[in-house]
Scaffold this motif. Structure first.
Motif, PDB file in Angstrom:
ATOM      1  N   ALA A 132      -5.031   0.986   6.586  1.00 17.17           N
ATOM      2  CA  ALA A 132      -5.447   1.197   5.191  1.00 17.17           C
ATOM      3  C   ALA A 132      -6.071  -0.089   4.640  1.00 17.17           C
ATOM      4  N   VAL A 146       0.851  -1.196   0.000  1.00 11.67           N
ATOM      5  CA  VAL A 146       0.000   0.000   0.000  1.00 11.67           C
ATOM      6  C   VAL A 146       0.894   1.257   0.000  1.00 11.67           C
ATOM      7  N   GLU A 158      -2.125   6.747   1.113  1.00 10.60           N
ATOM      8  CA  GLU A 158      -3.365   6.030   1.474  1.00 10.60           C
ATOM      9  C   GLU A 158      -3.320   5.628   2.949  1.00 10.60           C
ATOM     10  N   ARG A 216      -9.913  -0.733   3.451  1.00 13.21           N
ATOM     11  CA  ARG A 216     -10.254  -1.325   2.135  1.00 13.21           C
ATOM     12  C   ARG A 216     -11.244  -2.485   2.315  1.00 13.21           C
TER      13      ARG A 216
END
Ligand SMILES: Cc1ncc(COP(=O)(O)O)c(C=O)c1O
Length: 466
Positions: A403, A374, A378, A407
């Motif tokens: 993160a 990632v 983000e 998601r």
């Protein structure tokens, strides 16, 4: 009359937020996953002979108790009373239900996080620093040397050395040393000496500085410096904050507690996410759950999250490599980007390691866990959302887990699934405010790493016969 938003807040307040264990319920054994795996991990190799390294090969660096734990085939190892006594200063750590984050995301998913920021250092790192200092003190060692990236590990070891009467010398990666002056002061407050790495104090450091006096440093270089100093003096040993089997085993107290906490509320996680630098907080949380999964008692998806700029699991190769940059450690079969790979100076200093725990790499190769990379912006967006709903400012490293958690929770929003997500919140970010400053002021960027850069670092992997 309460408006709808106030009613929501009032409702949240009667829900249970923390699942707690009493001190007397703290687990008294660490879990060693090795004997439960379908096949054993490949052995470490002596860098000279390329033969499997024996316990004696590790003696210049570690005391025998820790070496025996490193190669142990026992499923459980008793936690010494002296270590339990220190653990109880902050353990058992809380398991939180993130009601407000769930609401903010509008997800039907149920999000839990196991919070290790309650420790004196502010992270999971004392879980292994304390036993490492204990076993070294028991063996009559005078001083421990170590590396630190973000400074969490240096703080933890300095604290542990203070408790067991050991001296401590820390090489801190230059990029983090400059970004986080208050971490250094905390390490010094506990009694250790801190050097900016690469330093002029070691041959490994001098070699790097000769090529590039402005080198930002890396965990691999800092390890070389700390190992070099320890290997030259029989009264000095080296302590590693991650990667090795015994370190991951010490961290399993996190997962053992989390299992007890979930049992209290009759819940089992469907997805577990954690960040991986060298793999210790992730292994510590997930291995006890993996044990239950291998025994057919639950079936969570287990996902490691790494930075896009240092993606050893998702873009590295599985090969024998050195654990440090100068090539002084035994060779370990692991996911690696090459020991000369210098990750961009992202703010998650603890995730800037070229390799990965050999045990975790093996488990990844067996297909027992997934991995995801990632980008840091983000991660910080997730951290801000988390801070503004749950009130904890995470360390830059676990922002990666957050993160991935977000998601997953948003995917549940799409699908309507009420999955239970468990996230490893392995530290707070109170000393990482420079990173938050960079993010909030719009200066934080995501630099894509070119294939050519990866290929260049992998070109000089050590040659090891099949
Ligand atoms: C707060 C925090 N999380 C995670 C890490 C990464 O290490 P590991 O993968 O061993 O947990 C570090 C390393 O310094 C850290 O300080």
């Amino acid at each position: 009359m309460l408006d709808a938003r106030s009613k929501e807040i009032a409702l949240a307040e009667v829900q249970q937020h923390k699942i707690l264990l009493d001190e007397s319920e703290m687990p008294t054994q660490w879990y060693n996953i090795v004997p439960d795996l379908p096949s054993p991990p490949p052995p470490a190799l002596h860098p000279g002979t390329l033969q499997p390294a024996g316990p004696e090969d590790f003696l210049p660096l570690f005391p025998m108790d820790l070496i025996l734990q490193e190669v142990s085939q026992d499923r459980y190892v008793d936690i010494p009373e002296e270590v339990q006594d220190v653990y109880r200063l902050w353990r058992p750590s809380p398991l939180f239900r993130a009601h407000r984050l769930e609401k903010a995301l509008g997800t039907p998913a149920k999000i839990y996080y196991k919070y290790e920021g309650v420790s004196p250092a502010g992270s999971h790192k004392p879980n292994t620093a304390v036993p490492q200092a204990y076993y070294n003190a028991k063996a009559g060692v005078r001083k421990l040397t170590t590396e630190t990236g973000a400074g969490q590990w240096g703080t933890a070891l300095s604290f542990a050395c203070a408790l067991f009467g050991l001296e401590c010398e820390v090489w801190q990666v230059a990029a983090s040393y400059d970004q986080k002056p208050y971490r250094r002061l905390m390490i010094e407050a506990f009694g250790a000496t801190v050097h900016r790495s690469p330093s002029e104090l070691t041959q490994a450091g001098r070699n790097v500085l000769a090529e590039n006096p402005d080198h930002p440093g890396s965990l691999g270089i800092a390890i070389s410096e700390a190992v070099e100093v320890a290997a030259q003096d029989p009264e000095i040993r080296y302590a590693l904050g991650s990667v090795l089997n015994h370190v991951l085993m010490h961290q399993t107290i996190i997962g053992e507690e989390a299992l007890l906490q979930f049992a209290k509320i009759g819940v089992t996680p469907d997805v577990i996410v954690g960040c991986t630098g060298g793999g210790s907080n992730f292994g510590g949380l997930t291995f006890p759950f993996l044990r239950e999964k291998l025994a057919g008692k639950m079936s969570p998806t287990i996902r490691a999250v790494e930075p896009a700029s240092c993606p050893s699991l998702t873009r590295g190769v599985y090969a024998y490599d050195f654990g440090d940059t100068a090539g002084m450690t035994p060779l370990m079969k692991m996911h690696t980007l090459g020991r000369n790979f210098v990750p961009d100076p992202i703010h998650a200093g603890g995730l800037r390691y070229h390799g990965m725990s050999p045990l975790l790499s093996h488990i990844y190769e067996l297909g027992l866990i997934e991995a995801l990379a990632v980008p840091q912006t983000e991660c910080f967006a997730a951290a801000i959302q988390f801070a503004r709903s749950e009130g904890i400012l995470p360390a830059p490293e676990p922002t990666h887990a957050l993160a991935a958690c977000i998601r997953e929770a948003l995917a549940c929003k799409e699908s309507g699934e009420e999955k239970v997500i468990l996230t490893a919140l392995c530290g707070h970010g109170h000393f990482d405010l420079a990173a938050y400053d960079a993010y909030l002021s719009g200066r934080m960027t995501d630099e894509a790493v070119t294939d050519a850069r990866f290929a260049a670092a992998l070109a000089d992997l050590p040659q090891v016969p099949a």
